[in-house]
Motif scaffolding. Structure first.
Motif, short mmCIF file in Angstrom:
data_model
loop_
_atom_site.label_atom_id
_atom_site.label_comp_id
_atom_site.label_asym_id
_atom_site.label_seq_id
_atom_site.Cartn_x
_atom_site.Cartn_y
_atom_site.Cartn_z
N PRO A 59 6.77 26.88 -32.29
CA PRO A 59 6.11 27.98 -32.72
C PRO A 59 4.76 27.44 -33.56
N THR A 60 3.81 28.33 -33.37
CA THR A 60 2.57 28.07 -33.94
C THR A 60 2.48 27.47 -35.18
N GLU A 61 3.40 27.64 -36.12
CA GLU A 61 3.56 27.02 -37.37
C GLU A 61 3.43 25.54 -37.46
N ARG A 62 3.97 24.77 -36.17
CA ARG A 62 4.09 23.56 -36.07
C ARG A 62 2.81 23.00 -35.26
N LEU A 63 1.85 23.55 -35.39
CA LEU A 63 0.54 23.28 -34.67
C LEU A 63 0.04 21.75 -35.42
N ASP A 64 0.20 21.48 -36.56
CA ASP A 64 -0.28 20.23 -37.38
C ASP A 64 0.41 19.16 -36.55
N GLU A 65 1.77 19.19 -36.43
CA GLU A 65 2.45 18.34 -35.83
C GLU A 65 2.14 18.06 -34.49
N LEU A 66 1.93 19.14 -33.58
CA LEU A 66 1.59 18.92 -32.14
C LEU A 66 0.18 18.20 -32.19
N MET A 67 -0.96 18.47 -33.10
CA MET A 67 -2.11 17.81 -32.95
C MET A 67 -2.18 16.33 -33.31
N ALA A 68 -1.16 16.06 -34.12
CA ALA A 68 -0.98 14.59 -34.48
C ALA A 68 -0.45 13.89 -33.11
N ARG A 69 0.36 14.44 -32.51
CA ARG A 69 0.91 13.99 -31.07
C ARG A 69 0.03 13.84 -30.09
N LEU A 70 -0.50 14.77 -30.03
CA LEU A 70 -1.80 14.80 -29.12
C LEU A 70 -2.81 13.52 -29.51
N GLY A 71 -3.09 13.15 -30.51
CA GLY A 71 -3.85 12.32 -30.95
C GLY A 71 -3.33 10.91 -30.62
N GLU A 72 -2.11 10.72 -30.66
CA GLU A 72 -1.61 9.65 -30.31
C GLU A 72 -1.77 9.41 -28.57
N ALA A 73 -1.34 10.56 -28.00
CA ALA A 73 -1.38 10.41 -26.51
C ALA A 73 -2.75 10.15 -25.94
N VAL A 74 -3.74 11.07 -26.62
CA VAL A 74 -5.20 10.34 -26.15
C VAL A 74 -5.51 8.85 -26.29
N GLU A 75 -5.05 8.46 -27.39
CA GLU A 75 -5.31 7.14 -27.70
C GLU A 75 -4.54 6.16 -26.75
N GLU A 76 -3.41 6.65 -26.12
CA GLU A 76 -2.85 5.96 -25.01
C GLU A 76 -3.28 6.09 -23.67
N GLY A 77 -4.50 6.63 -23.72
CA GLY A 77 -5.23 6.95 -22.60
C GLY A 77 -4.70 8.06 -21.90
#
Length: 702
Positions: free
Chosen positions: A466-484
């Motif tokens: 659900p869109t309510e968990r957007l912050d959680e998703l953004m944090a996970r994406l940040g990690e993924a981008v750092e991993e390349g």
């Protein structure tokens, strides 16, 4: 020539009483026909069918009328209550009564003289409309009908409800449709008597009269006999026109394309992987078709990433061995460039030239390509609609490959056919299409399916969030981008809409850019081709790591190291489209994920849709489910040329009639290929009625 009997239906709709240009423009918004630049006709109105009925026979009396129900009341007018002077926002009320109680008939911006005429004090009237109870007091705002009691017959007991658009009143539309029905001539019967009897179908005219003046709600059901009759007529018109196109293209005898296998083998040896079993089967089917003297007309269906381009390339190799040229046509420049990137090195390895021709090549560069095509130096030509242009002359075009078939109509297929000496045709689509839809859109083709994923493809983990968990998703994406890793983020709109509360691609881009800075790119359909290409290239090269886009990225773009796709407002997309978008990831070594971001609460259909996607990666199963859940209207993307956007027929209700119509069309043309018999002449009328004029022209062209 169109039979003169049909002239009343082909007259402009503005010839009807009370229909001027403005009203015709509004009606055009609810007509299911694709008007594509032509004016609205009288006959178009016949196919605007009601979706429900209002029953005006319910007469419970004022005190017993339930909230929200449509009722008819037998009233005596008691008194007026005009709004206070200067208070225009206060309604005008007329109080009327029956033996059970009093009701306020409420009118905003009313003309007093008009109301006094319609509702004279002491007058006995029938009033019909929706009941409203406010603070225990009954009222009816703007009744649908007010008629004097002695004219009770003027009040329709059952009233069909039609689709409407802003500014178009139900009364105006109903009056226009009634006039169109009056102009419907008595047409000859084109249906086979045995089919009509077996299915219990009324005549065409009787069916339309029944649909527009129903006696009960069963009569306007898509499963009722009247609707079935019109649906069957539409299927028959569609199958006849496809069969005529096929007969015409088959008449242009092809030529057998045979080769010694040297180019094919050279290309196979250059491939870094072995073909799957279904690829091998498709290649064998195509080689067999090419070796025959008749033209090939084959549809190659394969899920995203199933390896259709390689199958097409091996067909092009066979054409080159036979000394001919091949064309691969894509719907967008982006996709055409990508195909060239796949094909050019393999062609080079076999000593052949491949070139690109889109609207962007200009001047000397373009002329060099045109000269190479005309001289036969270039064996493989990849391009967009630009390949249809008059200036393109082939030395010997023997094979046409069309990618994403549903974006090109039958007319364009005929245009490209005229370019060569009846070239063989291979059509590819990544939209997994259910069998019934293959019949309706591609009834004129043989079909090959690629069912396995190429070796090395990893399954994609699909989650809903659900869109309510957007912050959680953004944090996970940040990690993924750092991993390349690389991320697609798909939005349904380009810019914010007042009407729909959806996040647009531009808004999401701005929000992500604030967090991730220049690592975020944007791509959408309103950008110029060069901007789109640059945005895609930056993402492919890794300059940007997150690409925000609309469904532009749906078709064919290949970025093997993209591992995450977020689809925002996933509840807004169709199943087949969600599945296509998901196929953008899972193309490399790393495990991939698809996040379906939704805004609750979800309806039953949306819940089921997202659940199916979580459970399955089988495109064909998903397509069958999609057809069941929402009908065929949209399954092939927007209703473009060549897509089966039916006016009346609905595959979810009428699919079994489609096979009958196809058999009937084939038998018909086998017995009467010129449609010259009495039934044949009646069938020509059917083709005109459903806008298949092109097919009638083919008959005339012989």
């Amino acid at each position: 020539m169109r039979p003169s009997l049909l002239d009343p239906l082909f007259a402009p709709a503005t010839s009807l009483d009370g229909i001027g240009g403005k009203i015709a423009g509004l009606i055009a918004n609810v007509v299911p026909a694709d008007l594509a630049g032509r004016p609205l006709r009288v006959g178009d109105l016949l196919f605007v069918l009601p979706h429900s009925l209002i029953d005006r026979t319910n007469r419970p009396g004022v005190a017993h009328a339930p909230q929200g129900a449509v009722v008819t009341l037998d009233l005596t007018v008691g008194r007026y209550q005009p709004p206070p002077r200067g208070k225009k926002n206060v309604p005008y009320r007329v109080f009327a009564f029956d033996e059970t109680g009093e009701i306020a008939l409420t009118f905003f911006h009313a003309h007093q003289a008009y109301l006094e005429r319609q509702l004279p004090i002491g007058g006995h009237v029938l009033v019909s409309g929706r009941m409203d109870w406010f603070n225990g007091r009954p009222s009816m705002v703007h009744p649908d009908y007010i008629v004097p009691a002695e004219e009770a017959a003027a009040l329709p007991p059952l009233e069909p409800v039609y689709p409407l658009t802003a500014g178009l009143s139900a009364k105006v539309l109903r009056r226009a449709i009634a006039q169109a029905l009056e102009r419907l001539p008595n047409l000859p019967e084109w249906q086979d008597a045995s089919v009509q009897e077996r299915l219990g179908l009324p005549s065409f005219g009787a069916a339309l009269h029944r649909l527009h003046a129903p006696q009960n709600s069963e009569e306007i059901s898509p499963e009722g006999e009247a609707w079935q009759r019109i649906a069957y007529d539409e299927f028959l018109a569609s199958q006849l026109s496809l069969a005529l196109v096929r007969a015409r293209t088959r008449k242009l005898a092809g030529r057998p394309l045979k080769g010694d296998g040297t180019i094919t083998e050279c290309m196979r040896a250059t491939l870094p992987y072995a073909l799957t079993q279904s690829q091998e089967r498709a290649v064998a089917d195509i080689q067999e078709d090419l070796a025959r003297p008749e033209r090939m007309l084959r549809l190659l269906q394969g899920d995203v990433g199933a390896g259709k381009t390689v199958v097409a390339l091996l067909a092009m190799a066979r054409a080159a061995e036979a000394g001919g040229q091949s064309v691969l046509m894509a719907p967008t420049e982006l996709l055409a460039r990508q195909h060239l990137a796949t094909i050019a090195p393999l062609a080079e390895a076999a000593g052949l030239k491949a070139a690109l021709l889109t609207g962007r090549e200009k001047g000397r560069e373009r002329q060099a390509v045109l000269d190479g095509i005309a001289s036969g130096d270039i064996a493989f030509i990849v391009g967009t609609h630009a390949l249809f242009q008059e200036s393109v002359h082939f030395k010997d075009l023997v094979l046409t490959v069309i990618d994403e078939q549903h974006r090109f109509g039958v007319h364009q297929r005929l245009a490209i056919t005229a370019k060569g000496n009846a070239p063989d045709m291979l059509v590819m689509t990544a939209t997994p299409i259910p069998r019934t839809l293959v019949l309706s859109a591609f009834g004129d083709m043989d079909v090959s399916r690629l069912t396995e994923k190429p070796a090395g493809r990893k399954p994609i983990r699909t989650v809903t969030m659900p869109t309510e968990r957007l912050d959680e998703l953004m944090a996970r994406l940040g990690e993924a981008v750092e991993e390349g890793q690389k991320v697609y983020w798909i939005c349904p709109l380009v810019e914010e809409s007042e009407v729909l509360e959806l996040t647009s691609a531009e808004d999401r881009f701005a929000a992500l850019e604030r967090v991730f800075g220049p690592a975020v790119g944007l791509v959408h359909g309103r950008m110029a081709a060069r901007e789109k290409d640059d945005a895609m290239r930056a993402f492919r090269d890794g300059t940007t790591r997150i690409l925000v886009g609309t469904t532009v990225v749906e078709v064919g773009v290949d970025v093997p190291d993209a591992t995450i796709i977020v689809i925002e407002h996933a509840e807004r997309f169709g199943l087949a489209q969600l599945h296509q978008l998901r196929g953008r990831v899972g193309r490399g070594e790393r495990p991939s994920s698809c996040v379906l971001l939704y805004k609750g609460p979800l309806g039953e259909t949306a819940k089921r849709r997202l659940a199916i996607l979580r459970e399955s990666e089988d495109g064909f199963l998903i397509a069958e489910e999609d057809l069941r859940l929402r009908g065929e209207g949209d399954l092939l993307g927007t209703r473009q040329a060549g897509s089966p956007g039916f006016l009346v027929a609905r595959l979810e209700f009428h699919a079994e009639l489609l096979a009958t119509a196809r058999d009937d069309a084939r038998l018909l043309l086998a017995r009467d290929p010129e449609l010259a018999s009495e039934r044949g002449k009646a069938l020509r009328m059917l083709l005109y009625l459903f806008g298949k004029d092109e097919a009638v022209r083919l008959l005339r062209a012989g």
